[in-house]
Motif scaffolding. Structure first.
Motif, PDB file in Angstrom:
ATOM      1  N   GLY A  42       0.692  -1.057  -0.123  1.00 25.64           N
ATOM      2  CA  GLY A  42      -0.089  -0.065   0.059  1.00 25.64           C
ATOM      3  C   GLY A  42       0.815   1.255   0.067  1.00 25.64           C
ATOM      4  N   ASN A  43       0.380   2.444  -0.075  1.00 27.92           N
ATOM      5  CA  ASN A  43       0.764   3.510  -0.284  1.00 27.92           C
ATOM      6  C   ASN A  43       1.013   4.592   1.210  1.00 27.92           C
ATOM      7  N   ILE A  44       1.967   5.032   1.488  1.00 25.50           N
ATOM      8  CA  ILE A  44       2.421   5.944   2.712  1.00 25.50           C
ATOM      9  C   ILE A  44       2.611   7.107   2.126  1.00 25.50           C
ATOM     10  N   LYS A  45       1.709   8.205   2.494  1.00 30.59           N
ATOM     11  CA  LYS A  45       2.232   9.378   2.322  1.00 30.59           C
ATOM     12  C   LYS A  45       2.802  10.320   3.443  1.00 30.59           C
ATOM     13  N   VAL A  46       3.949  11.148   3.525  1.00 31.30           N
ATOM     14  CA  VAL A  46       4.712  11.786   4.394  1.00 31.30           C
ATOM     15  C   VAL A  46       4.845  13.170   4.085  1.00 31.30           C
ATOM     16  N   LYS A  47       4.999  13.838   5.216  1.00 33.72           N
ATOM     17  CA  LYS A  47       5.255  15.350   5.289  1.00 33.72           C
ATOM     18  C   LYS A  47       6.615  15.509   5.629  1.00 33.72           C
ATOM     19  N   LEU A  48       7.326  16.435   5.011  1.00 30.29           N
ATOM     20  CA  LEU A  48       8.883  16.556   5.370  1.00 30.29           C
ATOM     21  C   LEU A  48       8.873  17.844   6.036  1.00 30.29           C
ATOM     22  N   TYR A  49       9.481  17.977   7.019  1.00 30.71           N
ATOM     23  CA  TYR A  49       9.763  19.261   7.811  1.00 30.71           C
ATOM     24  C   TYR A  49      10.696  20.304   7.243  1.00 30.71           C
ATOM     25  N   ASN A  50      10.291  21.560   7.121  1.00 31.17           N
ATOM     26  CA  ASN A  50      11.252  22.711   6.579  1.00 31.17           C
ATOM     27  C   ASN A  50      12.408  22.841   7.770  1.00 31.17           C
ATOM     28  N   GLU A  51      12.188  22.516   8.969  1.00 28.52           N
ATOM     29  CA  GLU A  51      13.078  22.926   9.868  1.00 28.52           C
ATOM     30  C   GLU A  51      14.142  21.957   9.770  1.00 28.52           C
ATOM     31  N   THR A  52      14.237  20.807   9.143  1.00 26.84           N
ATOM     32  CA  THR A  52      15.360  19.902   8.790  1.00 26.84           C
ATOM     33  C   THR A  52      15.740  19.975   7.266  1.00 26.84           C
ATOM     34  N   PRO A  53      16.082  21.191   6.935  1.00 28.87           N
ATOM     35  CA  PRO A  53      16.319  21.170   5.559  1.00 28.87           C
ATOM     36  C   PRO A  53      17.469  20.295   4.750  1.00 28.87           C
ATOM     37  N   LYS A  54      18.308  19.986   5.615  1.00 27.90           N
ATOM     38  CA  LYS A  54      19.357  19.007   4.899  1.00 27.90           C
ATOM     39  C   LYS A  54      18.682  17.778   4.835  1.00 27.90           C
ATOM     40  N   HIS A  55      17.753  17.170   5.740  1.00 28.49           N
ATOM     41  CA  HIS A  55      17.246  15.854   5.478  1.00 28.49           C
ATOM     42  C   HIS A  55      16.190  15.871   4.491  1.00 28.49           C
ATOM     43  N   ARG A  56      15.290  17.010   4.592  1.00 29.88           N
ATOM     44  CA  ARG A  56      14.324  17.215   3.337  1.00 29.88           C
ATOM     45  C   ARG A  56      15.069  17.071   2.061  1.00 29.88           C
ATOM     46  N   ASP A  57      16.045  18.016   2.040  1.00 33.40           N
ATOM     47  CA  ASP A  57      16.412  17.974   0.442  1.00 33.40           C
ATOM     48  C   ASP A  57      17.046  16.669  -0.010  1.00 33.40           C
ATOM     49  N   ASN A  58      17.923  16.104   0.970  1.00 30.96           N
ATOM     50  CA  ASN A  58      18.267  14.723   0.672  1.00 30.96           C
ATOM     51  C   ASN A  58      17.197  13.578   0.348  1.00 30.96           C
ATOM     52  N   PHE A  59      16.251  13.538   1.077  1.00 35.45           N
ATOM     53  CA  PHE A  59      15.151  12.778   0.928  1.00 35.45           C
ATOM     54  C   PHE A  59      14.550  12.873  -0.524  1.00 35.45           C
ATOM     55  N   ASP A 250      -2.102   2.890   8.264  1.00 34.62           N
ATOM     56  CA  ASP A 250      -2.718   1.562   8.242  1.00 34.62           C
ATOM     57  C   ASP A 250      -1.839   0.523   7.489  1.00 34.62           C
ATOM     58  N   VAL A 251      -1.196   1.212   6.450  1.00 29.63           N
ATOM     59  CA  VAL A 251      -0.056   0.268   5.725  1.00 29.63           C
ATOM     60  C   VAL A 251       0.885   0.345   6.537  1.00 29.63           C
ATOM     61  N   VAL A 252       1.638   1.236   7.480  1.00 29.20           N
ATOM     62  CA  VAL A 252       2.504   0.940   8.287  1.00 29.20           C
ATOM     63  C   VAL A 252       2.366  -0.125   9.226  1.00 29.20           C
ATOM     64  N   ASP A 253       0.869  -0.107   9.673  1.00 33.13           N
ATOM     65  CA  ASP A 253       0.505  -1.238  10.922  1.00 33.13           C
ATOM     66  C   ASP A 253       0.646  -2.266   9.939  1.00 33.13           C
ATOM     67  N   LYS A 254       0.112  -2.367   8.717  1.00 38.14           N
ATOM     68  CA  LYS A 254       0.160  -3.780   8.190  1.00 38.14           C
ATOM     69  C   LYS A 254       1.526  -4.377   7.797  1.00 38.14           C
ATOM     70  N   ILE A 255       2.540  -3.485   7.732  1.00 39.13           N
ATOM     71  CA  ILE A 255       3.915  -3.820   7.599  1.00 39.13           C
ATOM     72  C   ILE A 255       4.632  -4.357   8.975  1.00 39.13           C
ATOM     73  N   GLN A 256       4.239  -3.577   9.808  1.00 37.48           N
ATOM     74  CA  GLN A 256       4.705  -4.136  11.186  1.00 37.48           C
ATOM     75  C   GLN A 256       4.427  -5.203  11.627  1.00 37.48           C
ATOM     76  N   ARG A 257       3.186  -5.842  11.154  1.00 42.50           N
ATOM     77  CA  ARG A 257       2.602  -7.068  11.744  1.00 42.50           C
ATOM     78  C   ARG A 257       3.074  -8.285  10.651  1.00 42.50           C
ATOM     79  N   VAL A 258       4.015  -8.177   9.875  1.00 44.86           N
ATOM     80  CA  VAL A 258       4.476  -9.095   9.153  1.00 44.86           C
ATOM     81  C   VAL A 258       5.165 -10.026   9.862  1.00 44.86           C
ATOM     82  N   LYS A 259       5.295 -11.464   9.337  1.00 44.62           N
ATOM     83  CA  LYS A 259       6.343 -12.282   9.998  1.00 44.62           C
ATOM     84  C   LYS A 259       7.856 -11.919   9.853  1.00 44.62           C
TER      85      LYS A 259
END
Length: 278
Positions: A42-59, A250-259
């Motif tokens: 499934g799909n996971i949508k994330v928001k990147l923080y502007n206060e961490t510009p080095k990590h944001r830009d690298n991602f 919900d997708v994150v939870d699906k992943i964390q439950r895999v064997k």
């Protein structure tokens, strides 16, 4: 502490506001970056923080270059986190231990704490341990999404108490590092009395230095989050939090439950198909 004991080492441009005819334009710091992580579950949508510009830009850079395409969620621990981004996980055979792959560089830590912390859904950067990475620099590519647990008020109070108590030990260890030449000399001379006296002196110094620091306390925002949606508070201030999930927990939870196997790798691969900047 007994006299017989010896010192023990414990080896973790700004967007300019343009005004024209009285109207303000949106600045770089106002605009949020959304990224969709398409996975085989499934799909996971994330928001990147502007206060961490080095990590944001690298991602963003890695997403646009397709670095994440085909990589696995190689480390999954239920009620803790799901980790991905190891380039070496592409086409990795079943059972192969993963997690050491990188892109040849690290990113300086960008702690925006306590504003951003390890609540459920936090997007954070993985890194190597403090013994080889004392500046807590982030992996250039590996990241994790927090699932965590829900804690009660009493447990959080215990954590606060433990953190404050551990400060003495952390300061003591830093003082020890400054006296290593002296310590080695005493050890070579079998000067146990000298070692003990130095140890007691450093302990006293550590306690005095710790007493001058303000006590650690969770913020109201942390307490609310950790007692309702949950998270992993013991990671706060140790790993850079640079975004959060806005859709697809919900997708994150699906992943964390895999064997998983004994290395916490899913027995059936959970793969990142594409990472797309929206």
């Amino acid at each position: 502490m007994k006299k017989a004991s010896l010192i023990v080492l414990t080896i973790s441009f700004f967007g300019l506001v343009a005004c024209r005819t009285g109207n303000k334009k949106e600045t770089n710091m106002d605009k949020e970056t959304l990224v969709k992580i398409e996975t085989t579950l499934g799909n996971i949508k994330v928001k990147l923080y502007n206060e961490t510009p080095k990590h944001r830009d690298n991602f963003i850079k890695l997403a646009k270059e397709g670095v994440y395409e085909g990589t696995l969620f190689h480390r999954v621990i239920k009620d803790f986190m799901i980790q991905a981004g190891d380039p070496g996980s592409k086409n990795a055979p079943n059972g192969k231990a993963l997690g050491t792959g990188d892109v040849g560089y690290t990113i300086p830590a960008e702690f925006v704490y306590p504003k951003y912390f390890h609540k459920r859904g936090a997007l954070s950067a993985a890194r190597q341990g403090d013994n080889v990475n004392p500046k807590k620099e982030s992996s250039g590519c590996q990241f994790y999404i927090v699932t965590g647990n829900v804690f009660n008020d009493s447990t959080l109070l215990d954590m606060e108490r433990q953190i404050n108590e551990n400060r003495v030990g952390l300061i003591f260890n830093s003082l020890v590092q400054k006296h290593m030449k002296e310590i080695y000399k005493m050890r070579k001379a079998n000067d146990e009395e000298g070692l003990y006296e130095l140890q007691e002196s450093l302990i006293a110094q550590a306690r005095e230095m710790a007493s001058k620091q303000p006590e650690f306390r969770f913020t109201p925002e942390q307490i609310t989050a950790y007692t309702t949606v949950g998270g992993t508070p013991h990671l706060d201030g140790e790993y850079t939090v640079f975004g959060e999930v806005v859709e697809g927990m919900d997708v994150v939870d699906k992943i964390q439950r895999v064997k998983t196997d004994r290395n916490d790798r899913p027995e059936e691969d959970v793969r990142i198909v594409k990472v797309e900047v929206e």
